[in-house]
Design a protein around this motif. Structure first.
Motif, PDB file in Angstrom:
ATOM      1  N   GLU A  39     -10.150   2.427   7.888  1.00 36.15           N
ATOM      2  CA  GLU A  39     -10.113   2.276   6.433  1.00 36.15           C
ATOM      3  C   GLU A  39     -10.080   3.637   5.760  1.00 36.15           C
ATOM      4  N   ASP A  42     -11.282   4.795   0.010  1.00 36.23           N
ATOM      5  CA  ASP A  42     -11.357   3.820  -1.091  1.00 36.23           C
ATOM      6  C   ASP A  42     -11.504   2.386  -0.587  1.00 36.23           C
ATOM      7  N   THR A  44      -9.393   0.791   1.433  1.00 32.34           N
ATOM      8  CA  THR A  44      -8.100   0.212   1.792  1.00 32.34           C
ATOM      9  C   THR A  44      -7.950   0.181   3.315  1.00 32.34           C
ATOM     10  N   ARG A  46      -6.143   0.533   6.588  1.00 32.10           N
ATOM     11  CA  ARG A  46      -4.933   1.223   7.046  1.00 32.10           C
ATOM     12  C   ARG A  46      -4.457   0.662   8.376  1.00 32.10           C
ATOM     13  N   THR A  64       3.792   1.219  -1.382  1.00 28.57           N
ATOM     14  CA  THR A  64       3.151   1.212  -0.069  1.00 28.57           C
ATOM     15  C   THR A  64       4.120   0.759   1.014  1.00 28.57           C
ATOM     16  N   GLU A  66       4.485  -0.772   4.717  1.00 28.85           N
ATOM     17  CA  GLU A  66       3.662  -1.564   5.611  1.00 28.85           C
ATOM     18  C   GLU A  66       4.452  -1.923   6.858  1.00 28.85           C
TER      19      GLU A  66
END
Length: 73
Positions: A39, A42, A44, A46, A64, A66
Motif C-alpha cells: 500500500e 495514502d 491506496t 498498489r 491511473t 492498472e
C-alpha cells in the motif's frame, strides 16, 4: 530497489470487505474482498489480490494505470 512485487495468490490474512458504491453500481449486487499486499502512504492498494461476486460497476481510474491478471472466473 526494484519495482517488481511478488503477489501471494492465496493470502492467509483476512481481507478488507466492501460493497459497490451506489453511484457506480450498474447491475447486480456485487461485493468485494481485497487482500492488500503493498500500500502507498495514502492507503491506496498498489499490489494485492481482489475478489468480486457477480455484478457490474463503473470503474473510475482517471490517469491511473492498472494491470490485472485474472486467476479464475
Amino acid at each position: 530497489m526494484t519495482l517488481l512485487k511478488t503477489v501471494i495468490t492465496n493470502p492467509s490474512t483476512a481481507p478488507r470487505e466492501s460493497k459497490a458504491l451506489p453511484e457506480r453500481l450498474i447491475a447486480g449486487d456485487p461485493s468485494f474482498k481485497t487482500w492488500a499486499q503493498d500500500e502507498a502512504k495514502d492507503g491506496t492498494v498498489r499490489t494485492g489480490v481482489w475478489e468480486a461476486t457477480p455484478g457490474e460497476v463503473r470503474s473510475i481510474k482517471g490517469e491511473t494505470f492498472e494491470f490485472c491478471h485474472i486467476l479464475s472466473g
